[in-house]
Structure formats: structure tokens, C-alpha cells
Design a protein around this motif. Structure first.
Motif, short mmCIF file in Angstrom:
data_model
loop_
_atom_site.label_atom_id
_atom_site.label_comp_id
_atom_site.label_asym_id
_atom_site.label_seq_id
_atom_site.Cartn_x
_atom_site.Cartn_y
_atom_site.Cartn_z
N TRP A 24 28.04 34.86 47.35
CA TRP A 24 28.84 33.95 48.17
C TRP A 24 28.00 33.13 49.13
O TRP A 24 28.40 32.06 49.57
N TRP A 25 26.78 33.63 49.48
CA TRP A 25 25.95 32.90 50.44
C TRP A 25 25.33 31.64 49.85
O TRP A 25 24.72 30.87 50.56
N ARG A 26 25.47 31.44 48.54
CA ARG A 26 24.95 30.23 47.93
C ARG A 26 25.96 29.08 47.99
O ARG A 26 25.73 28.02 47.41
N ASP A 27 27.07 29.27 48.67
CA ASP A 27 28.08 28.22 48.84
C ASP A 27 28.65 27.75 47.51
O ASP A 27 28.99 26.58 47.33
N ASN A 28 28.74 28.68 46.55
CA ASN A 28 29.32 28.35 45.26
C ASN A 28 30.75 28.89 45.25
O ASN A 28 31.01 30.06 44.92
N LEU A 29 31.71 28.06 45.62
CA LEU A 29 33.09 28.49 45.76
C LEU A 29 33.74 28.77 44.42
O LEU A 29 34.75 29.48 44.36
N ASP A 30 33.20 28.23 43.33
CA ASP A 30 33.79 28.41 42.01
C ASP A 30 33.31 29.68 41.31
O ASP A 30 33.81 30.03 40.25
N ALA A 31 32.32 30.35 41.87
CA ALA A 31 31.79 31.55 41.23
C ALA A 31 32.82 32.69 41.28
O ALA A 31 33.54 32.85 42.27
N ARG A 32 32.86 33.46 40.19
CA ARG A 32 33.80 34.58 40.10
C ARG A 32 33.04 35.85 39.71
O ARG A 32 31.92 35.80 39.20
N ALA A 33 33.69 36.98 39.97
CA ALA A 33 33.07 38.26 39.64
C ALA A 33 32.95 38.41 38.12
O ALA A 33 33.73 37.85 37.35
N ARG A 34 31.95 39.20 37.71
CA ARG A 34 31.72 39.45 36.29
C ARG A 34 31.81 40.95 36.00
O ARG A 34 31.31 41.77 36.78
N GLU B 53 34.22 36.82 32.87
CA GLU B 53 34.12 36.13 34.16
C GLU B 53 35.54 35.95 34.72
O GLU B 53 36.36 35.26 34.13
N GLY B 54 35.79 36.57 35.85
CA GLY B 54 37.11 36.55 36.45
C GLY B 54 37.86 37.85 36.21
O GLY B 54 37.57 38.58 35.25
N LEU B 55 38.81 38.15 37.07
CA LEU B 55 39.58 39.38 37.00
C LEU B 55 41.04 39.05 36.70
O LEU B 55 41.61 38.13 37.31
N TYR B 56 41.62 39.84 35.79
CA TYR B 56 43.03 39.64 35.44
C TYR B 56 43.90 40.02 36.66
O TYR B 56 43.67 41.03 37.32
N GLY B 57 44.90 39.19 36.91
CA GLY B 57 45.79 39.41 38.04
C GLY B 57 45.32 38.81 39.33
O GLY B 57 46.10 38.75 40.30
N ARG B 58 44.03 38.34 39.38
CA ARG B 58 43.54 37.72 40.60
C ARG B 58 43.00 36.32 40.38
O ARG B 58 43.23 35.42 41.18
N ASP B 59 42.29 36.12 39.29
CA ASP B 59 41.71 34.82 38.97
C ASP B 59 42.50 34.16 37.84
O ASP B 59 43.11 34.85 37.00
N HIS B 60 42.43 32.87 37.80
CA HIS B 60 43.14 32.11 36.78
C HIS B 60 42.32 32.07 35.49
O HIS B 60 41.15 31.67 35.49
N ALA B 61 42.92 32.50 34.38
CA ALA B 61 42.35 32.39 33.03
C ALA B 61 40.93 32.94 32.96
O ALA B 61 39.96 32.19 32.81
N PRO B 62 40.73 34.25 33.08
CA PRO B 62 39.39 34.82 32.87
C PRO B 62 38.86 34.48 31.48
O PRO B 62 39.62 34.37 30.51
N GLN B 63 37.54 34.33 31.37
CA GLN B 63 36.91 33.94 30.12
C GLN B 63 35.82 34.93 29.75
O GLN B 63 35.21 35.58 30.62
N TRP B 64 35.56 35.05 28.44
CA TRP B 64 34.56 35.98 27.92
C TRP B 64 33.32 35.22 27.46
O TRP B 64 33.41 34.13 26.91
N PHE B 65 32.16 35.86 27.69
CA PHE B 65 30.88 35.24 27.33
C PHE B 65 29.95 36.30 26.75
O PHE B 65 30.01 37.48 27.11
N LEU B 66 29.12 35.86 25.81
CA LEU B 66 28.03 36.68 25.29
C LEU B 66 26.75 36.27 26.02
O LEU B 66 26.31 35.11 25.94
N HIS B 67 26.13 37.22 26.73
CA HIS B 67 24.98 36.88 27.58
C HIS B 67 23.64 37.29 26.97
O HIS B 67 22.63 36.70 27.27
N GLY B 68 23.64 38.34 26.13
CA GLY B 68 22.35 38.76 25.60
C GLY B 68 22.49 39.64 24.38
O GLY B 68 23.58 40.10 24.04
N LEU B 69 21.35 39.88 23.72
CA LEU B 69 21.27 40.70 22.52
C LEU B 69 20.26 41.82 22.76
O LEU B 69 19.14 41.56 23.24
N PHE B 70 20.65 43.04 22.42
CA PHE B 70 19.73 44.17 22.50
C PHE B 70 18.90 44.25 21.22
O PHE B 70 19.35 43.86 20.15
N ALA B 71 17.70 44.77 21.35
CA ALA B 71 16.81 44.88 20.19
C ALA B 71 17.35 45.93 19.23
O ALA B 71 17.97 46.90 19.61
#
Length: 458
Positions: A412-422, A440-458
Motif C-alpha cells: 500500500w505504501w507504493r500508492d497503488n490504489l488498484d492493487a489487490r491481495a493475491r 488476484e482479488g477476494l470473493y465477496g470483497r473485490d469486484h471480479a477476481p481474476q486468475w493468473f499463471l505466474h510461474g512453472l516449477f521444474a
């Protein structure tokens, strides 16, 4: 005067277009060439160069021989040059511009006192006032009381007199980094064969590392300067991730650097001077490492990094550096691998999650991260259930095993108001492939949470 008036006086007048940028570039080349005489070289605007030659004159047979060598060489290159050596930079500048030049050991001698008033280099109004008062030389002004001069003409005249007579220091701000230690050779006959140049580099390396050994230091950056007979200067720098204390590893690195140059080192009509300078040094602590496998491994890796950096360039061989951030894509940064210290080479980056995992557990973070994270379609239980299946790149993956969630709050200290919990999950599908997925986002609190693939394990 105006160009039309000049052409009226001289019928065959030769006219050239002024090029201040080219003049400054040429002055910079001359200043670089002057490093053969002293490491402390600076511009003296508008068209001068000032050198601090303290302790350098004995290398050239004295001040007279040094000045004669400078003037003779520059005149051979086709320049009109005036030069003077004095006890301080201000006096040397005035004597070079407003006298015949030469060596003036005492800044308070008659040579400065006999200089014209224009040597003060003050405003035109003050200069006219001094002339109207009947003053003609610096000695006339210096004989007047300081209080009267200050009251009548301001502090500029008094400050200039203090500078000329060495009562006020005017330090020289060098154009290049002043080396810690140097080794230099000037040849009576220019060197053309590269075999002779390599032999000379070995000799200079022995001298340089011998002087550093007396100080208990090793070189982290060494610059080789090659001065050609035609005035061209070529500089080649070599950096090392660990302090160099011997000529052999340095010679291997300079060999890699020379072989990788896009413009090969060309002797032309020959090199009449070659210089090695240690720009960055580090204290050397000798340790017994034969029984320490980690230190032996780090030493071998360090030698490999040095060779790759010399051949490819320091910016092309990088390593990751841990950053104090919970956001995965900000938890590390890249920096040249050659800049690490010996302790950093042995250190293992740690993350907050390391304390909760034991030997044999799967890694908490994948080896490969996508930047930015890739959007996927997922089916999961509400509110915080792991995905049961997801579609990535048009391929449907059925989830066999899942671990999570690991919740990471936004910064939150980066002044990014659009950032949501992951909420991050470690996923394994039916084919045994493992993925790092987050919502990204929590059901019941944020609007339309979205899913992302961030990395691949070896």
C-alpha cells in the motif's frame, strides 16, 4: 568585426564556419592525450587544459623537460600552443595566456607582477576603472590596500589576486577517475608489433601488482591506456569479481577483452607510451581455502564470471539480487555478476517462506516466472478453494494436487490504489506438470477476481 567589413579590408580572406561542438570534442581528445603526463587533467575554459603535475616531473627529467615535451609534441600535431608551469592553477593560466610561458617556480616573483591588468580576467567595467586610476600592471594593483580595492571595485579583484598569488586554493577537478596506482612506460622507439605490446603489458602488470602488494590490496578494475604516435589514445578496462593480485589472471582477462573488441586494437604508426592504472582496489585477506569446498567452488565460479564479463561485457553477465519485498516479481533484481563481493558469492538468498520448509520439500517458488503473469480461466470453490481445473493457452489442465493458499497483501505504501491481495497455489495436474497460480482479488470483497499463471516449477 563584421564579415563584410573584413572582406572589404582583405580581398582573399579565408572564411570558416565556427563549430563550437567540434572544438570542444577536440579539446576533450587533447585532454585525454595529456593523461600521459599526469592523472589530474581538467578543462580550463574556454580553450585551455590544466594539469596538476605535482610529483610527475621527475618522470620526464624535470619541469623544463616536461614542458618542452608537451609543447614540442602538440606543435608537431599542428597546434599553436602556449604553456606555463607555476605553483597554482590560476597563476599558470595567467602566465600561459598573457606571457611567453615557461616554468615559474615562485608565484610571487616579478613575472606575475609584470602581467597586464587583463590577466585579472574581471568584468570590463572594473578593468576600465583600474586603467583610469593609472594602473597598468598586476604589481600596481597588488600594492594597493585590500580594503580600498574591495570598496572601490568589489570582491572580484581581491579574490582574483588571492588566487594568482596562491593565497586562495583552486583545486583541479579531474576529468577521469584518479587511479590508486599506475605503471607506465614511454618508448624511445614506437612499438608496432603486438607481441612486443603483450610483453610490455606483462612487465607493467608485474610492477602494478608489486606496488599493490605492498599496500595489501588487490585490483578490482584495471585500465590499460595505449598512446599512439599520432596522438590517438585507446583505453581498455578490465573488471574482476574478486581482487586480482597476480599478473597471470589479469593477462588472461585482458586477452579475452582484446579478442572480443568490435574495433581491434590498432598500433598504427606505433605506441610511444603504455600505461596500466588500478582504478578500483580492495583489501586482500589471505585465507586457507583448500579444505573449504564452498570457497573453492566460489573461486572457480568467480574466475568464470570474470572471463565471461571480459569477453561479453559486464552488463551481459548478470546475477539475481534478493530484494526486501513480498511481491514475487519485485523480490529480486538483476545486477552485473562481476560486482559481487566474496561474501556475497558464498551467501544463499533466503526468503520468508524458507523457515517453514524442510529438506526434501518441494520448492516454495518456481524457477521460471512470467512477467507479466499470464491470464487463465479457472474453476475453483468459493471463497478460497484451489482451482479444480484451468485453461492456459487453449489447453485444459485437470488439477490432481493443490497446496495453498499463500496470501500476499499489496504494498500500500507504493500508492497503488488498484492493487489487490493475491492468493497463491502450487498446482500439479494429471500429467505431473506443476504450476504456480494465483487469484488476484477476494470473493465477496473485490469486484471480479481474476486468475493468473505466474510461474512453472521444474
Amino acid at each position: 568585426m563584421a564579415l563584410t567589413d573584413a572582406r572589404a579590408l582583405f580581398q582573399n580572406l579565408e572564411v570558416a564556419t565556427a563549430a563550437p561542438a567540434e572544438d570542444q570534442r577536440l579539446l576533450g581528445q587533447l585532454a585525454d592525450w595529456c593523461h600521459r603526463y599526469s592523472p589530474l587533467v581538467a578543462f580550463d575554459p574556454p580553450h585551455g587544459i590544466v594539469l596538476d603535475v605535482t610529483g610527475c616531473d621527475h618522470l620526464f627529467g624535470g619541469l623544463e623537460a616536461m614542458l618542452r615535451d608537451v609543447v614540442t609534441r602538440l606543435r608537431k600535431y599542428g597546434f599553436a600552443v602556449k604553456a606555463a608551469i607555476s605553483g597554482n592553477a590560476a597563476a599558470a593560466r595567467a602566465l600561459a595566456r598573457f606571457s611567453r610561458g615557461g616554468v615559474f617556480s615562485d608565484v610571487g616573483d616579478d613575472s606575475i607582477l609584470r602581467l597586464p591588468l587583463v590577466a585579472l580576467e574581471i568584468e570590463e567595467t572594473s578593468l576600465v576603472g583600474l586603467k583610469r586610476a593609472g594602473l597598468r600592471e598586476l604589481g600596481d594593483v597588488a600594492a594597493l590596500p585590500r580594503a580600498a580595492l574591495t570598496a572601490r571595485f568589489g570582491e572580484a579583484v581581491v579574490n582574483r589576486l588571492d588566487a594568482l598569488f596562491g593565497r586562495a586554493a583552486r583545486p583541479v577537478s579531474p576529468l577521469r577517475m584518479v587511479p590508486v596506482s599506475t605503471a607506465q612506460r614511454r618508448m624511445a622507439e614506437p612499438l608496432i608489433a603486438m607481441e612486443a605490446v603483450e610483453m610490455l603489458l606483462r612487465q607493467l602488470g608485474d610492477e602494478l601488482f608489486s606496488s599493490l602488494e605492498e599496500r595489501g590490496e588487490g585490483a578490482r578494475e584495471i585500465e590499460a591506456a595505449f598512446f599512439r604516435v599520432d596522438g590517438q589514445v585507446r583505453r581498455i578496462a578490465v573488471q574482476a569479481g574478486r581482487p586480482l593480485v597476480e599478473t597471470a589472471p589479469f593477462f588472461r582477462l585482458i586477452g579475452e577483452r582484446l579478442s572480443a573488441l568490435s574495433e581491434p586494437l590498432d598500433a598504427g604508426y606505433g605506441f610511444d607510451a603504455v600505461q596500466l592504472a588500478a582504478l578500483r582496489v580492495e583489501r586482500v585477506v589471505h585465507r586457507q581455502t583448500s579444505l573449504d569446498v564452498r570457497r573453492e567452488t566460489a573461486s572457480g565460479i568467480g574466475a568464470l564470471v570474470d572471463r565471461l564479463s571480459a569477453r561479453l561485457g559486464p552488463a551481459r553477465v548478470q546475477r539475481s539480487l534478493a530484494v526486501d519485498s513480498h511481491i514475487p516479481e519485485r523480490a529480486f533484481s538483476m545486477m552485473p555478476a562481476i560486482h559481487q563481493t566474496a561474501d556475497e558469492a558464498l551467501a544463499r538468498p533466503r526468503f520468508a517462506s524458507d523457515g517453514y520448509r524442510t529438506v526434501g520439500d518441494p520448492p516454495a517458488r518456481p524457477i521460471r516466472l512470467f512477467q507479466p503473469p499470464q491470464r487463465i480461466e479457472a474453476v475453483a470453490g468459493l471463497p478460497d478453494g484451489p482451482p479444480m481445473q484451468f485453461r492456459w493457452r487453449r489447453v485444459l489442465h485437470e488439477v490432481a494436487l493443490a497446496e495453498g493458499p499463500e496470501r500476499i497483501a499489496p504494498e500500500w505504501w507504493r500508492d497503488n490504489l488498484d492493487a489487490r491481495a493475491r492468493d497463491y497455489y502450487r498446482i500439479e495436474d494429471n500429467a505431473g506438470r506443476r504450476f504456480w497460480i494465483f487469484r488476484e482479488g477476494l470473493y465477496g470483497r473485490d469486484h471480479a477476481p481474476q486468475w493468473f499463471l505466474h510461474g512453472l516449477f521444474a
